[in-house]
Scaffold this motif. Sequence first.
Motif, PDB file in Angstrom:
ATOM      1  N   PHE A 158      -7.649 -12.427   0.034  1.00  0.00           N
ATOM      2  CA  PHE A 158      -8.888 -13.187  -0.018  1.00  0.00           C
ATOM      3  C   PHE A 158      -8.921 -14.092  -1.249  1.00  0.00           C
ATOM      4  CE2 PHE A 158      -9.916  -9.131   2.139  1.00  0.00           C
ATOM      5  CZ  PHE A 158     -10.087  -9.648   3.414  1.00  0.00           C
ATOM      6  N   GLY A 159      -8.362 -13.614  -2.341  1.00  0.00           N
ATOM      7  CA  GLY A 159      -8.286 -14.448  -3.530  1.00  0.00           C
ATOM      8  C   GLY A 159      -7.362 -15.628  -3.329  1.00  0.00           C
ATOM      9  N   MET A 160      -6.217 -15.389  -2.691  1.00  0.00           N
ATOM     10  CA  MET A 160      -5.256 -16.469  -2.462  1.00  0.00           C
ATOM     11  C   MET A 160      -5.826 -17.531  -1.532  1.00  0.00           C
ATOM     12  SD  MET A 160      -1.521 -14.698  -2.164  1.00  0.00           S
ATOM     13  CE  MET A 160      -0.773 -16.321  -2.040  1.00  0.00           C
ATOM     14  N   LEU A 161      -6.691 -17.115  -0.602  1.00  0.00           N
ATOM     15  CA  LEU A 161      -7.293 -18.054   0.341  1.00  0.00           C
ATOM     16  C   LEU A 161      -8.542 -18.716  -0.225  1.00  0.00           C
ATOM     17  CD1 LEU A 161      -6.915 -15.936   3.605  1.00  0.00           C
ATOM     18  CD2 LEU A 161      -5.573 -17.935   2.938  1.00  0.00           C
ATOM     19  N   GLY A 162      -8.892 -18.365  -1.454  1.00  0.00           N
ATOM     20  CA  GLY A 162     -10.048 -18.969  -2.092  1.00  0.00           C
ATOM     21  C   GLY A 162     -11.372 -18.428  -1.617  1.00  0.00           C
TER      22      GLY A 162
END
Length: 365
Positions: free
Chosen positions: A328-332
């Motif tokens: 979720f962090g990588m996808l913003g």
Amino acid sequence: MAAWQRHQAGGRRILIVSYHRVVNDFTGELQRSIPGLLISQETFRRHLEELGAAGYQFATMGEALDVMAGKRTTQKDLCVVTFDDGYRDVYRYAYPVLKELGVPAITYLPAALIGTEQRFNHDRLFHLLHRAVARGYQPRFDVLPGPTAQLLDTVLSGRMRVSAALDDFIGQYPTDTLVETIHALEERLGSGPDLLPEQGDLMNWDEVRRMVRDGFDFGAHTLGHRVLTHEPLATVEREVRESKAIIERETGITVRDFAYCNGWYSDELIRVLVRNGFRSAVTTEDMPNRIGGDPFTLKRKVLWENFSLGLGGEYSPSLTVCQMDDCFGMLGLRGPVPGRRPQLAETDSSNAVARPAGTPLEVNG
């Protein structure tokens, strides 16, 4: 995504996960405790099993620090398991699982509270606010201290849930104000044994020493769980130095690792830690750790039960792996809350400390 993360981290991922309370009856405990501090023993076990299945190798803090510093290499991504606060249910329900699975872990202790019957200020405030709501308490705001009146008004008006209101309150005021608020609430709610929470008891030193004999490590988490960026440097120095000394005296180990309360830190605080012989400190910033990174701003993923619940309310292995791999962090879709804060100046006579709202207590140390 994992390959990209390894590239960004400098070769290998170093995931540090954090827990607070591992409980036997999550549903029952949820009715009387801060939700985000809780994870069931079953879910905790599944986290460890799925981390292993996902290719992570469990490591001690020392081993992970050596890899970060380039002193050693590893063929696998590393995972370090940490616990904040020294709750007794970690000894009851996490410790047996860790032993069975052969997983090392480090627990950060508020040294002056271990072996006592005291409860954390955040647990006491949460409990008292719930008692106020349950009793239908009608406060006279003109006779309450300003911070207490502010907190009660926010909760009793229904503008915020208790845990969210308490989070903002702890983020704004130092420990002395929290204690003043506890006393004010207890005085207004009257005497009685129900004003002290039964849950939230802490380990004693015999339990800590038993874990030490089994190879588990311990670090410092201040004397009484103070958010040190709210405190003058004289208090910071005492909390750091004396918490280290107490744990070393009671266990015979050398304490080299520290956990920032609420995950908040400052350059001044880091200098105090270095001066007192610490080698690392962990935040609650949910970001990747990088090879060559600062060992005094280690990033952690703070987990609780609901991070693994799917849309139907059941345990979701897929969601759990996405959380661990920071999809979720990588996808913003989610960003970290920064832990670096201004240090209270010695000449600051105000007891209110400005900070961004919205840092959830449920996922902080």
